[in-house]
Enzyme design. Structure first.
Site, PDB file in Angstrom:
ATOM      1  N   LEU A   1       1.304  -1.294  -0.086  1.00 40.91           N
ATOM      2  CA  LEU A   1       0.056   0.209   0.177  1.00 40.91           C
ATOM      3  C   LEU A   1       0.945   1.188   0.020  1.00 40.91           C
ATOM      4  CD1 LEU A   1      -2.475  -1.294   2.394  1.00 40.91           C
ATOM      5  CD2 LEU A   1      -2.450  -1.545   0.791  1.00 40.91           C
TER       6      LEU A   1
ATOM      7  N   ARG B   1       2.662  14.008   7.337  1.00 40.00           N
ATOM      8  CA  ARG B   1       3.599  14.151   7.925  1.00 40.00           C
ATOM      9  C   ARG B   1       4.669  14.221   7.699  1.00 40.00           C
ATOM     10  NH1 ARG B   1       0.752   9.523  11.606  1.00 40.00           N
ATOM     11  NH2 ARG B   1       0.164   8.781   9.609  1.00 40.00           N
TER      12      ARG B   1
ATOM     13  N   ASN C   1       0.227  -3.402  15.685  1.00 41.76           N
ATOM     14  CA  ASN C   1      -0.092  -3.819  14.741  1.00 41.76           C
ATOM     15  C   ASN C   1       0.847  -3.574  13.998  1.00 41.76           C
ATOM     16  OD1 ASN C   1      -1.562  -4.696  12.224  1.00 41.76           O
ATOM     17  ND2 ASN C   1      -2.580  -2.721  11.591  1.00 41.76           N
TER      18      ASN C   1
ATOM     19  N   ALA D   1      53.754  21.546 -12.954  1.00 44.02           N
ATOM     20  CA  ALA D   1      52.180  21.633 -11.923  1.00 44.02           C
ATOM     21  C   ALA D   1      52.026  22.745 -12.754  1.00 44.02           C
ATOM     22  CB  ALA D   1      53.167  21.881 -10.897  1.00 44.02           C
TER      23      ALA D   1
ATOM     24  N   ALA E   1      58.422  25.019 -19.800  1.00 45.76           N
ATOM     25  CA  ALA E   1      57.680  25.552 -18.620  1.00 45.76           C
ATOM     26  C   ALA E   1      56.574  26.876 -18.878  1.00 45.76           C
ATOM     27  CB  ALA E   1      58.462  25.654 -17.257  1.00 45.76           C
TER      28      ALA E   1
HETATM   29  C1  UD1 Z   1      -1.614   2.239   9.411  1.00 46.29           C
HETATM   30  C2  UD1 Z   1      -1.759   0.721  10.530  1.00 46.29           C
HETATM   31  C3  UD1 Z   1      -2.345   0.735  12.249  1.00 46.29           C
HETATM   32  C4  UD1 Z   1      -0.606   0.025  12.053  1.00 46.29           C
HETATM   33  C5  UD1 Z   1       0.252   1.145  10.947  1.00 46.29           C
HETATM   34  C6  UD1 Z   1       2.067   0.117  10.971  1.00 46.29           C
HETATM   35  C7  UD1 Z   1      -4.066   1.331   9.722  1.00 46.29           C
HETATM   36  C8  UD1 Z   1      -5.603   2.032   9.468  1.00 46.29           C
HETATM   37  N1  UD1 Z   1      -4.116   1.345   9.966  1.00 46.29           N
HETATM   38  O1  UD1 Z   1      -1.388   3.133  10.403  1.00 46.29           O
HETATM   39  O2  UD1 Z   1      -2.410  -0.157  12.535  1.00 46.29           O
HETATM   40  O3  UD1 Z   1      -0.355  -0.173  13.653  1.00 46.29           O
HETATM   41  O4  UD1 Z   1       0.218   1.268   9.752  1.00 46.29           O
HETATM   42  O5  UD1 Z   1       2.278   1.219  10.515  1.00 46.29           O
HETATM   43  O6  UD1 Z   1      -4.153   0.396   8.614  1.00 46.29           O
HETATM   44  N2  UD1 Z   1      -1.759   3.976   2.044  1.00 46.29           N
HETATM   45  C9  UD1 Z   1      -2.989   4.121   1.208  1.00 46.29           C
HETATM   46  N3  UD1 Z   1      -4.016   4.215   1.614  1.00 46.29           N
HETATM   47  C10 UD1 Z   1      -4.651   5.371   2.340  1.00 46.29           C
HETATM   48  C11 UD1 Z   1      -4.677   4.942   3.060  1.00 46.29           C
HETATM   49  C12 UD1 Z   1      -2.578   4.770   3.461  1.00 46.29           C
HETATM   50  O7  UD1 Z   1      -2.666   3.263   0.337  1.00 46.29           O
HETATM   51  O8  UD1 Z   1      -5.702   5.830   1.615  1.00 46.29           O
HETATM   52  C13 UD1 Z   1      -0.889   3.953   2.298  1.00 46.29           C
HETATM   53  C14 UD1 Z   1      -0.052   4.893   2.993  1.00 46.29           C
HETATM   54  O9  UD1 Z   1       0.643   5.522   1.142  1.00 46.29           O
HETATM   55  C15 UD1 Z   1       1.025   3.322   3.539  1.00 46.29           C
HETATM   56  C16 UD1 Z   1       0.271   2.475   4.700  1.00 46.29           C
HETATM   57  O10 UD1 Z   1      -1.183   2.476   3.180  1.00 46.29           O
HETATM   58  O11 UD1 Z   1       2.490   3.155   3.692  1.00 46.29           O
HETATM   59  C17 UD1 Z   1      -0.597   2.961   5.554  1.00 46.29           C
HETATM   60  O12 UD1 Z   1      -1.267   4.140   5.966  1.00 46.29           O
HETATM   61  P1  UD1 Z   1      -0.542   5.057   7.633  1.00 46.29           P
HETATM   62  O13 UD1 Z   1      -1.486   6.458   7.288  1.00 46.29           O
HETATM   63  O14 UD1 Z   1       0.514   5.096   7.277  1.00 46.29           O
HETATM   64  O15 UD1 Z   1      -1.807   4.125   8.799  1.00 46.29           O
HETATM   65  P2  UD1 Z   1      -0.887   4.142   9.579  1.00 46.29           P
HETATM   66  O16 UD1 Z   1      -1.424   5.277  10.514  1.00 46.29           O
HETATM   67  O17 UD1 Z   1       0.654   4.544   9.736  1.00 46.29           O
HETATM   68 CA    CA Z   2       2.604   4.388   8.421  1.00 48.12          CA
END
Ligand code: UD1
Ligand code: CA
Length: 454
Positions: free
Chosen positions: A8, A15, A169, A379, A422
């Site tokens: 994903l 942030r 998680n 040089a 030189a």
């Molecule tokens: C997520 C988990 C959390 C876990 C943590 C571990 C969920 C709801 N929460 O939180 O339980 O402890 O990861 O690091 O899953 N992304 C998408 N599409 C979206 C949203 C996110 O592709 O609509 C991708 C982001 O690019 C990222 C990943 O999913 O690579 C995780 O998303 P992020 O927002 O970082 O989740 P966390 O809040 O860290």
């Molecule tokens: Ca994350």
């Protein structure tokens, strides 16, 4: 059982406060998402699908020519919604490994353990968890009084009691494909962030009497998710320690690993010693028995065996065996040193080939030149290669001797074994074996100090 992976990576990474998507930020020179794809590949998974959305062209550009599938998540509605976008691509696979693109420290063995546990337990879903002293920011694993998994609660939705749970998680899971997508289509977004949480399908599956396993591993680095630049710097530090450790264990001496910065994937031969404060980056390779540094930065360059480089900058250059460089030399793009070349202090070389055994020991600029073998450059020699409009070539044939402080006004050719006097400004070709001399004759004015002049 055929297993594919879904990573994903559609989120913006708010942030990070960046103009670029989070997962393209680099750790030890390599974009985070590439580290994750490498770990997944190393774990033996061939079919990889990236869910992309925000600025996806920047992510796709990292995988040109590679067999990676892309699923588009047009709107970032949460991790559950993100996985749903990969349905068409993975629906015929038996199981999927799901992971995020923001965990650059992930290693293959951690994924292998997760996959193995999932297969052996024949679960519908397996969550990888870990225990952290400071679990804040992560989703928590909620279990009942008998330790049986109940659900995952996100930090933002957690009660004070749930926030005290230190089992988190990792965001890495294995799923049986059919059951996972069935549960995904039942997701709602009634939570603190108004998102479709992937984490919620674990509770849905459990309530559906499917087997949900939690594999708790000691893997706090591997699961470390980057959400801001402070975390990015921590990942960078750990990654560099891993790289240095591997190189040292393979036969490279590092006087001070803490001040040695080597990008991921760079090969360095055994018995090479790296002195403090060196950066070796990009697409570089260093041979055996070299002495690099102190204070040297090498980018995108190939360095042969038994080369010594001190306090120098080397960029997009090629250095043959047994060369000596520096202190304070600057090799620029397309500088090519053949075997046994000496480039000394305050020498700059650009787009030039220096033949075997040639020497440019001090204070020179060599640009757009070709030097044969055994050439000696005195040089202060300068190739005047640029007339304000065009760059012109300088050719110094085998065995040429350039006197100190010579200007070589290009285009110009000095024949084999010729010599220049030189201080000459050489504007015309010098034939082989000849002496090229361009110098006003010296005049001595006697009694200059006494004031009694003729
Ligand atoms: C997520 C988990 C959390 C876990 C943590 C571990 C969920 C709801 N929460 O939180 O339980 O402890 O990861 O690091 O899953 N992304 C998408 N599409 C979206 C949203 C996110 O592709 O609509 C991708 C982001 O690019 C990222 C990943 O999913 O690579 C995780 O998303 P992020 O927002 O970082 O989740 P966390 O809040 O860290
Ligand atoms: Ca994350």
């Amino acid at each position: 059982m055929n297993c594919s992976a879904v990573i994903l990576a559609a989120g913006k990474g708010v942030r990070m406060h960046s103009n670029y998507p989070k997962v393209v930020h680099r750790v030890a020179g390599t974009p985070m998402i590439v580290h994750v794809v490498n770990a997944v590949t190393e774990a033996g998974i061939e079919k990889i699908t990236l869910v992309v959305g925000h600025q996806q062209e920047l992510i796709k550009a990292l995988f040109v020519g590679q067999e990676v599938n892309f699923a588009n998540q047009a709107e970032q509605l949460g991790t559950g919604h993100a996985l749903l976008q990969a349905r068409d691509i993975v629906q015929d696979d038996d199981m999927i490994l799901v992971t995020a693109g923001d965990t650059p420290l992930l290693q293959a063995q951690t994924l292998e353990a997760l996959i193995k546990h999932h297969q052996q337990s024949q679960a519908t879903a397996t969550i990888l968890s870990t225990r952290l002293n400071n679990p804040s920011g992560y989703g928590r694993i909620v279990r009942n009084e008998n330790g049986v998994f109940l659900r995952i609660v996100e930090e933002k939705d957690a009660t004070p009691d749930e926030k005290r749970i230190n089992e988190i998680n990792s965001g890495m899971y294995c799923f049986q494909v059919k059951e996972a997508f069935k549960a995904l289509s039942a997701l709602s977004s009634g939570n603190a962030q108004g998102e479709y949480y992937l984490t919620d399908i674990l509770e849905i599956l459990r309530q559906d009497r499917q087997r949900v396993e939690v594999l708790c591993l000691d893997a706090k680095e591997d699961i470390y998710g980057i959400n801001n630049r402070e975390q990015l710097a921590w990942a960078e530090k750990i990654m560099r320690q891993r790289i240095n450790q591997e190189l040292m264990l393979s036969g490279v001496t590092m006087i001070d690993p803490d001040s040695t910065y080597i990008d991921a994937g760079i090969k360095i031969g055994m018995d090479t010693t790296i002195y403090p404060s060196c950066i070796i980056e990009g697409n570089s390779r260093i041979g055996e028995g070299c002495e690099i540094g102190p204070g040297t930065r090498i980018s995108d360059s190939i360095i042969g065996n038994h080369v010594s480089i001190e306090n120098s900058r080397i960029k997009e250059a090629r250095v043959g065996d047994n060369c000596t460089i520096g202190p304070y030399a600057y090799l620029r793009p397309q500088a090519v040193l053949e075997t046994g070349v000496k480039v000394g202090d305050f020498v700059e070389i650009k787009k030039s080939t220096i033949g075997a055994g040639s020497k440019i020991p001090h204070l020179s600029y060599i640009g757009d030149a070709k030097l044969g073998q055994g050439v000696n450059v005195g040089a202060g020699t300068i190739t005047c290669n640029y007339d304000g409009k065009n760059k012109w070539p300088t050719l110094l044939e085998d065995g040429v001797f350039i006197g100190s402080n010579t200007n070589l006004v290009a285009p110009v050719r000095i024949g084999a074994h010729a010599v220049t006097g030189a201080g000459s400004t050489i504007t015309k070709d010098v034939p082989p074996q000849a002496l090229g001399l361009e110098r006003a004759e010296q005049k001595n004015i006697l009694d200059w100090k006494s004031g009694k002049r003729d």
